[in-house]
Scaffold this motif. Structure first.
Motif, PDB file in Angstrom:
ATOM      1  N   ASN A 270     -70.883 -32.351 -94.262  1.00 12.07           N
ATOM      2  CA  ASN A 270     -70.813 -32.283 -92.747  1.00 12.07           C
ATOM      3  C   ASN A 270     -70.198 -31.170 -92.170  1.00 12.07           C
ATOM      4  N   SER A 271     -69.092 -30.587 -92.661  1.00  8.44           N
ATOM      5  CA  SER A 271     -68.062 -29.831 -91.975  1.00  8.44           C
ATOM      6  C   SER A 271     -68.475 -28.246 -92.669  1.00  8.44           C
ATOM      7  N   LEU A 272     -69.422 -28.035 -93.260  1.00  8.31           N
ATOM      8  CA  LEU A 272     -69.818 -26.672 -94.013  1.00  8.31           C
ATOM      9  C   LEU A 272     -70.148 -25.863 -92.662  1.00  8.31           C
ATOM     10  N   LYS A 273     -69.259 -24.772 -92.604  1.00 10.99           N
ATOM     11  CA  LYS A 273     -69.403 -23.865 -91.520  1.00 10.99           C
ATOM     12  C   LYS A 273     -69.772 -22.453 -92.210  1.00 10.99           C
ATOM     13  N   LEU A 274     -70.483 -21.496 -91.293  1.00  7.96           N
ATOM     14  CA  LEU A 274     -70.733 -20.402 -91.983  1.00  7.96           C
ATOM     15  C   LEU A 274     -69.979 -19.659 -92.588  1.00  7.96           C
ATOM     16  N   GLN A 275     -68.482 -19.635 -92.404  1.00 10.43           N
ATOM     17  CA  GLN A 275     -67.394 -18.899 -93.023  1.00 10.43           C
ATOM     18  C   GLN A 275     -67.262 -19.510 -94.538  1.00 10.43           C
ATOM     19  N   ASP A 276     -67.323 -20.854 -94.482  1.00 13.09           N
ATOM     20  CA  ASP A 276     -67.287 -21.668 -95.551  1.00 13.09           C
ATOM     21  C   ASP A 276     -68.275 -21.516 -96.661  1.00 13.09           C
ATOM     22  N   LEU A 277     -69.552 -21.199 -96.247  1.00 14.85           N
ATOM     23  CA  LEU A 277     -70.593 -21.038 -97.191  1.00 14.85           C
ATOM     24  C   LEU A 277     -70.435 -19.305 -97.714  1.00 14.85           C
ATOM     25  N   ALA A 278     -70.215 -18.436 -96.664  1.00 11.57           N
ATOM     26  CA  ALA A 278     -70.214 -17.253 -97.006  1.00 11.57           C
ATOM     27  C   ALA A 278     -69.012 -17.068 -98.081  1.00 11.57           C
ATOM     28  N   ALA A 279     -67.983 -17.888 -98.046  1.00 12.55           N
ATOM     29  CA  ALA A 279     -66.742 -17.706 -99.004  1.00 12.55           C
ATOM     30  C   ALA A 279     -67.208 -18.100-100.392  1.00 12.55           C
ATOM     31  N   GLU A 280     -68.156 -19.306-100.473  1.00 15.82           N
ATOM     32  CA  GLU A 280     -68.737 -19.724-101.840  1.00 15.82           C
ATOM     33  C   GLU A 280     -69.494 -18.459-102.318  1.00 15.82           C
ATOM     34  N   LEU A 281     -70.064 -17.764-101.464  1.00  8.08           N
ATOM     35  CA  LEU A 281     -70.902 -16.532-102.218  1.00  8.08           C
ATOM     36  C   LEU A 281     -70.301 -15.371-102.231  1.00  8.08           C
ATOM     37  N   ASN A 282     -68.793 -15.130-101.721  1.00 10.00           N
ATOM     38  CA  ASN A 282     -67.986 -14.127-101.713  1.00 10.00           C
ATOM     39  C   ASN A 282     -68.578 -13.091-100.831  1.00 10.00           C
ATOM     40  N   LEU A 283     -69.113 -13.385 -99.680  1.00  9.68           N
ATOM     41  CA  LEU A 283     -69.805 -12.589 -98.926  1.00  9.68           C
ATOM     42  C   LEU A 283     -68.915 -12.810 -97.466  1.00  9.68           C
ATOM     43  N   SER A 284     -69.050 -11.626 -96.703  1.00  7.37           N
ATOM     44  CA  SER A 284     -68.617 -11.896 -95.409  1.00  7.37           C
ATOM     45  C   SER A 284     -69.427 -12.915 -94.549  1.00  7.37           C
ATOM     46  N   SER A 285     -69.036 -13.316 -93.284  1.00  7.98           N
ATOM     47  CA  SER A 285     -69.689 -14.419 -92.479  1.00  7.98           C
ATOM     48  C   SER A 285     -70.774 -13.367 -91.804  1.00  7.98           C
ATOM     49  N   HIS A 286     -70.764 -11.954 -91.535  1.00  4.06           N
ATOM     50  CA  HIS A 286     -71.490 -11.256 -90.789  1.00  4.06           C
ATOM     51  C   HIS A 286     -72.687 -10.916 -91.629  1.00  4.06           C
ATOM     52  N   HIS A 287     -72.313 -10.599 -92.989  1.00  5.43           N
ATOM     53  CA  HIS A 287     -73.515 -10.580 -93.899  1.00  5.43           C
ATOM     54  C   HIS A 287     -74.370 -11.537 -94.300  1.00  5.43           C
ATOM     55  N   LEU A 288     -73.749 -12.773 -94.362  1.00  5.57           N
ATOM     56  CA  LEU A 288     -74.507 -14.102 -94.635  1.00  5.57           C
ATOM     57  C   LEU A 288     -75.496 -14.374 -93.304  1.00  5.57           C
ATOM     58  N   SER A 289     -74.894 -14.259 -92.167  1.00 11.20           N
ATOM     59  CA  SER A 289     -75.784 -14.509 -91.058  1.00 11.20           C
ATOM     60  C   SER A 289     -76.819 -13.476 -90.957  1.00 11.20           C
ATOM     61  N   GLN A 290     -76.490 -12.269 -91.191  1.00  8.15           N
ATOM     62  CA  GLN A 290     -77.515 -11.312 -91.242  1.00  8.15           C
ATOM     63  C   GLN A 290     -78.720 -11.649 -92.322  1.00  8.15           C
ATOM     64  N   ILE A 291     -78.328 -12.188 -93.659  1.00  7.01           N
ATOM     65  CA  ILE A 291     -79.316 -12.479 -94.455  1.00  7.01           C
ATOM     66  C   ILE A 291     -79.928 -13.532 -93.991  1.00  7.01           C
ATOM     67  N   ILE A 292     -79.452 -14.715 -93.451  1.00  7.89           N
ATOM     68  CA  ILE A 292     -80.197 -15.674 -93.099  1.00  7.89           C
ATOM     69  C   ILE A 292     -81.137 -15.358 -91.855  1.00  7.89           C
ATOM     70  N   ASN A 293     -80.771 -14.597 -90.991  1.00  4.78           N
ATOM     71  CA  ASN A 293     -81.376 -14.222 -89.780  1.00  4.78           C
ATOM     72  C   ASN A 293     -82.794 -13.377 -90.251  1.00  4.78           C
ATOM     73  N   GLU A 294     -82.445 -12.150 -91.029  1.00  4.65           N
ATOM     74  CA  GLU A 294     -83.390 -11.352 -91.452  1.00  4.65           C
ATOM     75  C   GLU A 294     -84.444 -11.649 -92.544  1.00  4.65           C
ATOM     76  N   GLN A 295     -83.751 -12.081 -93.663  1.00  2.72           N
ATOM     77  CA  GLN A 295     -84.727 -12.600 -94.554  1.00  2.72           C
ATOM     78  C   GLN A 295     -85.485 -13.928 -94.496  1.00  2.72           C
ATOM     79  N   LEU A 296     -84.499 -14.666 -93.984  1.00  2.00           N
ATOM     80  CA  LEU A 296     -85.061 -16.287 -94.100  1.00  2.00           C
ATOM     81  C   LEU A 296     -85.676 -16.496 -92.513  1.00  2.00           C
ATOM     82  N   GLY A 297     -85.506 -15.588 -91.675  1.00  2.14           N
ATOM     83  CA  GLY A 297     -86.013 -15.773 -90.263  1.00  2.14           C
ATOM     84  C   GLY A 297     -85.534 -17.004 -89.571  1.00  2.14           C
ATOM     85  N   GLN A 298     -84.186 -17.521 -89.776  1.00  2.00           N
ATOM     86  CA  GLN A 298     -83.625 -18.751 -89.323  1.00  2.00           C
ATOM     87  C   GLN A 298     -82.096 -18.388 -88.774  1.00  2.00           C
TER      88      GLN A 298
END
Length: 370
Positions: A270-298
């Motif tokens: 319940n406390s999962l933030k964008l930065q936390d999920l990005a860290a799990e994937l070894n990505l920057s939060s900006h790139h993770l946001s881009q992936i979700i927005n552009e590739q998944l449309g969400q």
């Protein structure tokens, strides 16, 4: 009769000006014009031109324009197909090309219109509607227009309901609003001519079609200014133009993200933030946001809610969890409180958690008894 404007036609003229301004805004706002953006712009332009013709007709200014401006009467044969096309191009995974079959009505109308126009042009410098069409021909045209609009309104509702899922709920809500606005125009158009044919039309109802057009223009205009992100299609915007992440890499990482979220079930935190999920994937939060927005449309929240609500549906549909409290289900699915869970669940499914459980268990019981 002398040409003049009254209060209502002045309002409609202002609405038409708003329509032209909105067309320009939509055209210059994005450097890369998308198909959905173009189709929406075309719809607004057709409404605007039709509205201008109605104003010219009512105010008698029509006599100062070329006779072929009445061609706008046939725009209803284009607006419906464009509306359907617009809704389909909003789907991230759907590649839609405009079928030539949708063009048949406007092509036939155009051939008929301009043949009659050029035949009658020599005998009349100004062709009024009554001199251009016989009453029988005009009645047939109006009947065909109403049938055409009703058919495409139904198709548009079907298109929206066909994609009624947890994917892009904000986009789905936007699509529903656009279809309801379009159906309001169709209803006004149909009701107007029903009253004409039944001799029940009152003078105060004479502007109802133009009012519906004006409402549609202002409706789109309001959202263009207050919620411009809704008008973006397929999650694309200029936000990531300078990003070093290529499209091919973004697509690969999107698949990695989906595999990770499904296997690790990170969305249940319940406390999962964008930065936390990005860290799990070894990505920057900006790139993770881009992936979700552009590739998944969400958006990030929609992305998490997609999986959280699916998990909640699984729990609520299981007879073994029939006695589990709703608040417990909310906590298990990553929500901090019952209210936010209830509201989100209803937004994505159309049902409250309690009602969804009731219906699911009833269906499960019925299948078991067969």
């Amino acid at each position: 009769m002398e040409a003049s404007l009254d209060n209502w036609t002045t309002i409609f003229l202002i609405a038409a000006a708003q329509g032209f301004f909105l067309v320009i805004l939509l055209l210059v706002k994005e450097k890369q014009l998308l198909r959905a953006k173009l189709s929406l712009t075309a719809i607004i332009l057709l409404f605007t031109l039709s509205l201008l013709y109605y104003v010219a007709y009512w105010t008698k200014y029509e006599q100062y324009f070329p006779g072929y401006i009445s061609y706008t009467l046939g725009f209803t044969f284009v607006i419906g197909p464009l509306m359907l096309y617009y809704l389909r191009t909003l789907e991230v995974k759907q590649k839609m090309q405009f079928s030539a079959w949708h063009s048949i009505p406007i092509v036939l109308y155009s051939i008929h219109y301009f043949l009659r126009f050029f035949v009658n042009r020599s005998s009349n410098s100004f062709l009024s509607l009554s001199s251009f069409y016989t009453s029988e021909a005009l009645s047939i045209l109006i009947i065909l227009q109403n049938i055409h609009l009703i058919v495409y309104t139904i198709l548009c509702f079907y298109e929206v309901n066909k994609h009624n899922s947890s994917i892009q709920p904000a986009k789905h809500t936007w699509k529903r609003k656009v279809v309801f606005a379009f159906s309001g125009f169709t209803l006004s158009f149909f009701s107007y001519y029903v009253m004409v044919w039944t001799n029940t039309l009152k003078i105060e109802y004479d502007y109802m079609v133009s009012f519906a057009m004006s409402f549609f223009i202002y409706f789109i205009g309001y959202h263009a200014f207050t919620k411009p992100e809704i008008l973006q299609t397929n999650g694309q915007s200029g936000k990531y133009e300078k990003s070093a992440l290529t499209k091919s890499a973004s697509k690969t990482l999107a698949n990695k993200l989906i595999e990770h979220i499904k296997s690790q079930k990170s969305y249940l935190k319940n406390s999962l933030k964008l930065q936390d999920l990005a860290a799990e994937l070894n990505l920057s939060s900006h790139h993770l946001s881009q992936i979700i927005n552009e590739q998944l449309g969400q958006s990030y929240s929609d992305f998490l809610n997609t999986y959280r609500i699916e998990e909640a549906k699984r729990i609520l549909s299981d007879p073994e969890n029939a006695n589990q409290k709703i608040i417990s289900v909310a906590y298990d699915c990553g929500y901090n409180n019952k209210v936010s869970f209830h509201n989100t669940f209803k937004k994505y499914t159309g049902y409250s958690p309690t009602k969804y459980r009731e219906l699911s268990l009833k269906n499960t019981k019925a299948l078991a008894e067969q």
